[in-house]
Enzyme design. Sequence first.
Site: not given
Length: 356
Positions: A201-203, A277, A236
């Site tokens: 998950i990074h978006r 994502d 992030r």
Amino acid sequence: MKICTIIGARPQFIKAAVVSRVIEETEGVSETLIHTGQHFDANMSDVFFEELNIRKPDHQLKIGGGTHGQNTGRMIEAIEAVLIREKPDWVLVYGDTDSTLAGTLAAVKLHIPIAHVEAGLRSYNRRMPEEINRVLTDHAANLLFAPTDTAVHNLNIEGIDSAKVHQVGDVMYDATLYYRKSAKRPSSIGVIAEGFILCTIHRAENTDDLSRLTRILDGLNVIAKEHTIILPVHPRTAGVIKKMPSLQLNKNIKIIDPVGFLEMHWLLQKCSVVMTDSGGVQKEAFFHRKPCITLRDETEWVELVDAGVNILAAPGTADIVAALKSMIGLEIDEKLNLYGDGQTGKRLLEIIMVNK
């Protein structure tokens, strides 16, 4: 013939390495590699280049850390100066980053032909910075190398001259075939059985929206009651999770440090399902014949959804759990071919040479 390749993020270096190896083997073609510095971190150390057999950049611009506008503007100025000195016959750009757009704008103003690798991708979500970058790049480029039939269709309906468009396959499939035998176990993973669920998950649309991120993590908590989840945490995401003190993650969610490219391939080889994502990880899951759940409202890789090997799960606990139930245990036919034959790098260079 001289080509200037402009890249700024780790995935772009891996894609460019595919073409760079072909260029090195081709008489009469040379390459100058420009790294904008968009993603300049410890993972871009000498070890990164040596481990992946990637040539080091000829120009390090060290531009990053600002806003999209700040970075793009500074990159244009710096890239323009390099292009004026190098005088290339072609500028080659990859994907949809700020570096891609900056290189395109610098080249087009100098009347240098541009070739865009991964052309024609569309999410049709104009809130994504990547969507703006890829649309503008496609409309400015002289050669557009599309990975799929869908990408070609997207360019056609936007009125782009079909003579500029070439379906060549996907360079990341070339890269997967080249590197998969070098995959290595992440040092931070500890003892774990195969068949785990791999999640990334990074978006920004997920990590910058606490409500969406909470729903994703709640869904993972439900899944973790029965399955082990390996979650390499992007900086992030880690920063946001730290701001959620009431969050309690199930012990079967194993958070590990970010992994390198070869380590990611090990995880992809050993997992049972991918949840992500990331656009790139969706494809890599398919390359390793693993079903994928995309934690977004849309995807650029619609052919994966159409083929039934990828499913969209908008961040909602029930949606995520239902998606896993529908995908776990899915076997993907080894003969299913969506992204070419692993010769994309060779094919696109041949086209550039014909158009010199």
